[in-house]
Motif scaffolding. Structure first.
Motif, PDB file in Angstrom:
ATOM      1  N   LYS A 168       0.878  -0.977  -0.026  1.00 20.60           N
ATOM      2  CA  LYS A 168       0.128  -0.058  -0.019  1.00 20.60           C
ATOM      3  C   LYS A 168       0.911   1.342   0.086  1.00 20.60           C
ATOM      4  N   THR A 169       2.263   1.218  -0.289  1.00 17.66           N
ATOM      5  CA  THR A 169       3.115   1.904  -0.118  1.00 17.66           C
ATOM      6  C   THR A 169       4.571   1.789  -0.945  1.00 17.66           C
ATOM      7  N   SER A 170       5.255   2.589  -0.944  1.00 22.92           N
ATOM      8  CA  SER A 170       6.623   2.533  -1.410  1.00 22.92           C
ATOM      9  C   SER A 170       7.786   3.359  -0.865  1.00 22.92           C
ATOM     10  N   CYS A 171       8.869   3.341  -1.371  1.00 26.19           N
ATOM     11  CA  CYS A 171       9.888   4.218  -0.794  1.00 26.19           C
ATOM     12  C   CYS A 171       9.507   5.595  -1.258  1.00 26.19           C
ATOM     13  N   PRO A 172       9.216   5.636  -2.730  1.00 27.66           N
ATOM     14  CA  PRO A 172       8.747   7.289  -3.067  1.00 27.66           C
ATOM     15  C   PRO A 172       7.754   7.718  -2.265  1.00 27.66           C
ATOM     16  N   ASP A 173       6.863   6.813  -2.066  1.00 25.07           N
ATOM     17  CA  ASP A 173       5.579   7.547  -1.476  1.00 25.07           C
ATOM     18  C   ASP A 173       5.996   7.712   0.064  1.00 25.07           C
ATOM     19  N   GLN A 174       6.819   6.841   0.773  1.00 19.05           N
ATOM     20  CA  GLN A 174       7.535   7.129   1.973  1.00 19.05           C
ATOM     21  C   GLN A 174       8.157   8.530   2.187  1.00 19.05           C
ATOM     22  N   LEU A 175       8.977   8.741   1.259  1.00 20.88           N
ATOM     23  CA  LEU A 175       9.849   9.996   0.814  1.00 20.88           C
ATOM     24  C   LEU A 175       8.574  11.263   0.929  1.00 20.88           C
ATOM     25  N   ALA A 176       7.752  11.208   0.254  1.00 23.00           N
ATOM     26  CA  ALA A 176       6.625  12.019   0.205  1.00 23.00           C
ATOM     27  C   ALA A 176       5.919  12.359   1.696  1.00 23.00           C
ATOM     28  N   ILE A 177       5.473  11.275   2.398  1.00 22.90           N
ATOM     29  CA  ILE A 177       5.155  11.326   3.942  1.00 22.90           C
ATOM     30  C   ILE A 177       6.402  11.959   4.689  1.00 22.90           C
ATOM     31  N   ALA A 178       7.450  11.585   4.531  1.00 16.80           N
ATOM     32  CA  ALA A 178       8.665  12.305   5.098  1.00 16.80           C
ATOM     33  C   ALA A 178       8.653  13.732   4.946  1.00 16.80           C
ATOM     34  N   ILE A 179       8.428  13.924   3.685  1.00 15.59           N
ATOM     35  CA  ILE A 179       8.766  15.755   3.508  1.00 15.59           C
ATOM     36  C   ILE A 179       7.476  16.224   3.902  1.00 15.59           C
ATOM     37  N   GLU A 180       6.261  15.935   3.722  1.00 21.64           N
ATOM     38  CA  GLU A 180       5.144  16.433   4.321  1.00 21.64           C
ATOM     39  C   GLU A 180       5.069  16.728   5.603  1.00 21.64           C
ATOM     40  N   GLU A 181       5.562  15.708   6.460  1.00 23.29           N
ATOM     41  CA  GLU A 181       5.748  15.850   7.873  1.00 23.29           C
ATOM     42  C   GLU A 181       6.794  16.852   8.266  1.00 23.29           C
ATOM     43  N   ALA A 182       7.934  16.738   7.682  1.00 25.05           N
ATOM     44  CA  ALA A 182       8.847  17.655   7.795  1.00 25.05           C
ATOM     45  C   ALA A 182       8.380  19.324   7.562  1.00 25.05           C
ATOM     46  N   LEU A 183       7.473  19.303   6.292  1.00 20.30           N
ATOM     47  CA  LEU A 183       7.186  20.616   5.901  1.00 20.30           C
ATOM     48  C   LEU A 183       5.962  21.078   7.184  1.00 20.30           C
ATOM     49  N   ALA A 184       5.224  20.075   7.531  1.00 20.52           N
ATOM     50  CA  ALA A 184       4.334  20.718   8.673  1.00 20.52           C
ATOM     51  C   ALA A 184       5.155  20.916   9.962  1.00 20.52           C
ATOM     52  N   GLU A 185       6.145  20.170  10.213  1.00 23.37           N
ATOM     53  CA  GLU A 185       6.963  20.566  11.471  1.00 23.37           C
ATOM     54  C   GLU A 185       7.697  21.840  11.411  1.00 23.37           C
ATOM     55  N   GLU A 186       8.249  22.313  10.189  1.00 26.42           N
ATOM     56  CA  GLU A 186       8.521  23.627   9.887  1.00 26.42           C
ATOM     57  C   GLU A 186       7.730  24.772  10.132  1.00 26.42           C
ATOM     58  N   ARG A 187       6.367  24.618   9.763  1.00 26.41           N
ATOM     59  CA  ARG A 187       5.292  25.627  10.086  1.00 26.41           C
ATOM     60  C   ARG A 187       4.836  25.765  11.125  1.00 26.41           C
ATOM     61  N   THR A 188       5.061  24.857  12.155  1.00 22.48           N
ATOM     62  CA  THR A 188       4.599  25.236  13.494  1.00 22.48           C
ATOM     63  C   THR A 188       5.667  25.936  14.299  1.00 22.48           C
TER      64      THR A 188
END
Length: 85
Positions: A65-85
């Motif tokens: 249900k995922t892949s390494c590229p998908d996991q990279l996307a999730i990681a980036i999205e979480e990092a961006l959210a962290e930077e916004r807080t």
């Protein structure tokens, strides 16, 4: 800023990367299919973080249900959210 993400559901176990001025840099996968993870890392290197996440999100690996590229996307999205807080 440096980020480390523990992957879920993939052969790779971790993704380390940096976000600098909105760009994704120094992407390193631990484990996974070496050629594929190196290719994804090189293609996303220097890309705007939002664009890299958009392009990689939803890619699947076989019946997983995922892949390494998908996991990279999730990681980036979480990092961006962290930077916004």
């Amino acid at each position: 800023m440096d980020y480390s993400y523990k992957t879920r559901g993939t052969c790779s176990s971790r993704i380390d990367f940096e976000l600098e001025d909105g760009l994704v840099k120094n992407i390193r996968f631990t484990g996974g299919c070496s050629g594929n993870t190196q290719g994804v890392a090189r293609l996303a290197e220097g890309m705007r973080a939002e664009e890299a996440a958009r392009r990689c999100r939803g890619i699947l690996c076989g019946v997983k249900k995922t892949s390494c590229p998908d996991q990279l996307a999730i990681a980036i999205e979480e990092a961006l959210a962290e930077e916004r807080t």
